[in-house]
Design a protein around this motif. Structure first.
Motif, short mmCIF file in Angstrom:
data_model
loop_
_atom_site.label_atom_id
_atom_site.label_comp_id
_atom_site.label_asym_id
_atom_site.label_seq_id
_atom_site.Cartn_x
_atom_site.Cartn_y
_atom_site.Cartn_z
N ILE A 159 48.77 32.40 28.14
CA ILE A 159 48.56 33.47 28.71
C ILE A 159 46.95 33.14 29.09
N PHE A 160 45.89 33.15 29.44
CA PHE A 160 45.32 32.23 29.91
C PHE A 160 44.39 33.79 30.70
N HIS A 161 42.28 33.56 30.53
CA HIS A 161 41.58 34.07 31.37
C HIS A 161 41.66 34.08 32.58
N GLY A 162 41.76 34.68 33.65
CA GLY A 162 41.57 33.80 34.77
C GLY A 162 40.56 34.60 35.79
N TYR A 163 40.33 33.99 37.31
CA TYR A 163 39.24 34.38 38.24
C TYR A 163 39.50 36.16 37.92
N ALA A 248 40.50 25.91 38.51
CA ALA A 248 40.35 26.84 39.73
C ALA A 248 39.88 28.20 39.48
N HIS A 249 40.23 28.68 38.56
CA HIS A 249 40.02 29.81 38.24
C HIS A 249 38.94 29.72 38.13
N ILE A 250 38.43 29.14 37.39
CA ILE A 250 36.58 29.09 36.81
C ILE A 250 35.70 28.55 38.39
N LEU A 251 36.27 27.67 39.15
CA LEU A 251 35.17 27.94 40.34
C LEU A 251 35.82 28.87 41.02
N LYS A 252 37.26 29.96 41.88
CA LYS A 252 36.63 31.47 42.05
C LYS A 252 35.96 31.93 41.30
N ARG A 253 35.95 32.31 39.70
CA ARG A 253 35.17 33.59 39.48
C ARG A 253 34.10 33.39 38.97
#
Length: 285
Positions: A159-163, A248-253
């Protein structure tokens, strides 16, 4: 029948009982060793707390003698209310004690934030987390962004925190690939009868690929110092080491601009100082 009042307990003991309740709900089990490790308690104190919890809600757990741990029963009813904010924080904190979570926790701790708009349902989150711990296959009812409602079987791993909220990285058995599933878009989670060995699932290349993101204020920002302070930059740069999935999530978020042929899009706060060795894509379903 005498009803036990939690209000009569000392606050510290009440919090320990709450942690036992949390462990059963989100990890599916609890043991003296687990409590001692997480709460820094003597084994004798852990034994007393578990005994008291069993006295209050005996139907919530059962002991399995092979590992001397107590497991969540099908008739489990939470003794405490586990709010999203507190539960997700505890999952991140105590995941360091679970080897299956260590990578996800290390990669996401810096980027956790309090955004109630994207908190997932805690029953769903707990069921997914139990499946991760037990390495089980689960059936989910899911709302896809493009394909609409669907049901599928997955093997969840982290489980992780995404965008856009909280996600689970899982192997989708229907398409034989790893995907990111939004916990907020899961309707239900059920234990699957399908038997799948974790050793039969291929390695998650993207999750295991560690990369470095070197971030700096976007060239269009007039006051670079403002961005440097916002993101805690040192010498005008913020370096993050993470895996390709979370990157990838960091770049979008964070709405980070990625240079293509030296050109950046305007109205961005951050940009990559150095290019990426390959293009990062979201494997979201």
């Amino acid at each position: 029948m005498k009803i036990f009042s939690l209000d009569k307990l000392p606050l510290t003991q009440k919090k320990r009982l709450e942690f036992i309740d949390f462990s059963l709900e989100f990890y599916g089990r609890v043991s003296r060793q687990w409590l001692s490790k997480c709460l820094q308690l003597a084994t004798a104190s852990c034994t007393r707390d578990i005994a008291l919890y069993r006295q209050i809600v005996p139907d919530n757990l059962e002991m399995r003698h092979q590992d001397k741990a107590f497991y969540r029963t099908d008739g489990f009813t939470a003794l405490f209310v586990h709010t999203p904010q507190k539960s997700l924080t505890q999952l991140a904190r105590y995941s360091l004690h679970e080897s299956t979570y260590s990578l996800a926790c290390l990669n996401t701790t810096k980027f956790m934030f309090d955004n109630w708009l994207f908190y997932p349902d805690m029953d769903v989150t707990a069921a997914v987390n139990r499946a991760i711990v037990s390495r089980s296959v689960i059936e989910i009812e899911y709302e896809c962004l493009k394909a609409g409602s669907m049901g599928t079987e997955i093997v969840p791993f982290a489980i992780f925190h995404g965008y856009c909220g909280w996600y689970v990285r899982a192997y989708d058995l229907s398409v034989s690939r790893f995907l990111d599933f939004s916990l907020s878009r899961m309707h239900s989670v059920l234990q699957s009868m399908r038997a799948v060995l974790v050793s039969d699932i291929p390695a998650d290349t993207s999750w295991n690929t560690i990369i470095e993101l070197s971030l700096e204020p976007h060239p269009s920002v007039s006051n670079r110092r403002a961005i440097e302070l916002m993101y805690g930059m040192s010498n005008g740069c913020l370096i993050l080491v993470t895996n390709a999935v979370i990157a990838a999530h960091i770049l979008k978020r964070e709405n980070i601009a990625v240079s293509k042929n030296g050109a950046f899009l305007p109205e961005k706060l951050l940009s990559l100082k150095k290019g990426l060795p390959f293009e990062l894509t979201l494997d979201e379903f």
